[in-house]
Design a protein around this motif. Structure first.
Motif, PDB file in Angstrom:
ATOM      1  N   CYS A  31     -27.434 -15.492 -82.664  1.00  0.00           N
ATOM      2  CA  CYS A  31     -28.880 -16.123 -81.816  1.00  0.00           C
ATOM      3  C   CYS A  31     -27.078 -17.117 -81.585  1.00  0.00           C
ATOM      4  CB  CYS A  31     -29.110 -17.250 -82.869  1.00  0.00           C
ATOM      5  SG  CYS A  31     -30.486 -15.957 -83.378  1.00  0.00           S
ATOM      6  N   GLY A  32     -26.396 -17.389 -82.202  1.00  0.00           N
ATOM      7  CA  GLY A  32     -24.933 -18.497 -82.023  1.00  0.00           C
ATOM      8  C   GLY A  32     -23.998 -17.952 -80.463  1.00  0.00           C
ATOM      9  N   LEU A  33     -23.699 -16.660 -80.796  1.00  0.00           N
ATOM     10  CA  LEU A  33     -23.315 -16.077 -78.975  1.00  0.00           C
ATOM     11  C   LEU A  33     -24.020 -15.858 -78.235  1.00  0.00           C
ATOM     12  CD1 LEU A  33     -21.564 -12.930 -80.482  1.00  0.00           C
ATOM     13  CD2 LEU A  33     -21.086 -14.657 -79.785  1.00  0.00           C
ATOM     14  N   LEU A  34     -25.599 -15.706 -78.292  1.00  0.00           N
ATOM     15  CA  LEU A  34     -26.376 -16.674 -77.223  1.00  0.00           C
ATOM     16  C   LEU A  34     -26.337 -17.915 -76.992  1.00  0.00           C
ATOM     17  CD1 LEU A  34     -29.360 -13.876 -78.041  1.00  0.00           C
ATOM     18  CD2 LEU A  34     -28.023 -13.857 -75.684  1.00  0.00           C
ATOM     19  N   LEU A  35     -26.210 -19.055 -77.660  1.00  0.00           N
ATOM     20  CA  LEU A  35     -26.086 -20.287 -78.073  1.00  0.00           C
ATOM     21  C   LEU A  35     -25.051 -20.873 -77.036  1.00  0.00           C
ATOM     22  CD1 LEU A  35     -27.761 -22.041 -80.438  1.00  0.00           C
ATOM     23  CD2 LEU A  35     -28.414 -22.585 -78.695  1.00  0.00           C
TER      24      LEU A  35
END
Length: 163
Positions: A57-61
Motif C-alpha cells: 500500500c505504501g509503494l502504491l502511495l
C-alpha cells in the motif's frame, strides 16, 4: 484464494483512491484510503501479512503521489507492523477499538511522514501541521475505517475457501 482476493482488493482500493477519492477533499484534507486499508488490514492480520500489505500500500502511495520511491512504503509498512503488534494485545473484535487504533496509527503515520518531510525540505512546523492537517486527517481516516473494516472482515471471512 484469500491471498489472491487480498491482492485484487489492494489494486481495487488503489483504483478508488486514485480515481475517485483524489478528487474529493473536505476543507483541504483528502481521505487516505490506502493508509486506512493497510491499517485496518493490520488490525485483523498477523505480523507478516500486515507488513507485506503495508509495504504494498505504501509503494502504491509512492507511485500515486510521485514522491521519493519507498518513502511511503517504509513508513506505512512500519506503522502497519506496529499496528498489528498493538492490535494483537488490545483488539477485542470491537469496532470502537479498531477505530481508535486506526486513528492513533494514522496520527502517528502522518506525524512521522511530515517530520521526515520537514527534515528533508524544511517546509512547515510540525506543531502547526498537527492541528491543521494531521489531526483532522486521522479523524477523517478513522471515520472511513468503519466501512473498510467491514470489507476487510469479509475478506478475512472463514467461508472464503483457499490457502
Amino acid at each position: 484464494m484469500k491471498k489472491i482476493l487480498s491482492a485484487i482488493s489492494v489494486f481495487f482500493v488503489y483504483a478508488i483512491q486514485t480515481s475517485i477519492i483524489s478528487r474529493v477533499d473536505l476543507f483541504g484534507i483528502e481521505i487516505n484510503l490506502m493508509l486506512t486499508f493497510a491499517l485496518v488490514y493490520a488490525t485483523n492480520s498477523d505480523l507478516l501479512a500486515s507488513g507485506i500489505m503495508g509495504c504494498i500500500c505504501g509503494l502504491l502511495l509512492d507511485v500515486a503521489s510521485s514522491t521519493v520511491f519507498g518513502y511511503n512504503g517504509l513508513i506505512v509498512m512500519y506503522i502497519a507492523v506496529l499496528t498489528s503488534i498493538v492490535s494483537s494485545k488490545f483488539y477485542s473484535e470491537s469496532r470502537l477499538v479498531s477505530i481508535i487504533i486506526v486513528a492513533v496509527s494514522c496520527f502517528l503515520c502522518e506525524t512521522v511522514r511530515l517530520s521526515l518531510y520537514n527534515t528533508m525540505f524544511e517546509a512547515v512546523s510540525v506543531a502547526y501541521a498537527s492541528f491543521r492537517y494531521i489531526l483532522p486527517q486521522a479523524l477523517l481516516n478513522s471515520v472511513v475505517s468503519v466501512p473498510v473494516t467491514a470489507f476487510v472482515k469479509w475478506l478475512k471471512n472463514e467461508y472464503i475457501r483457499g490457502i
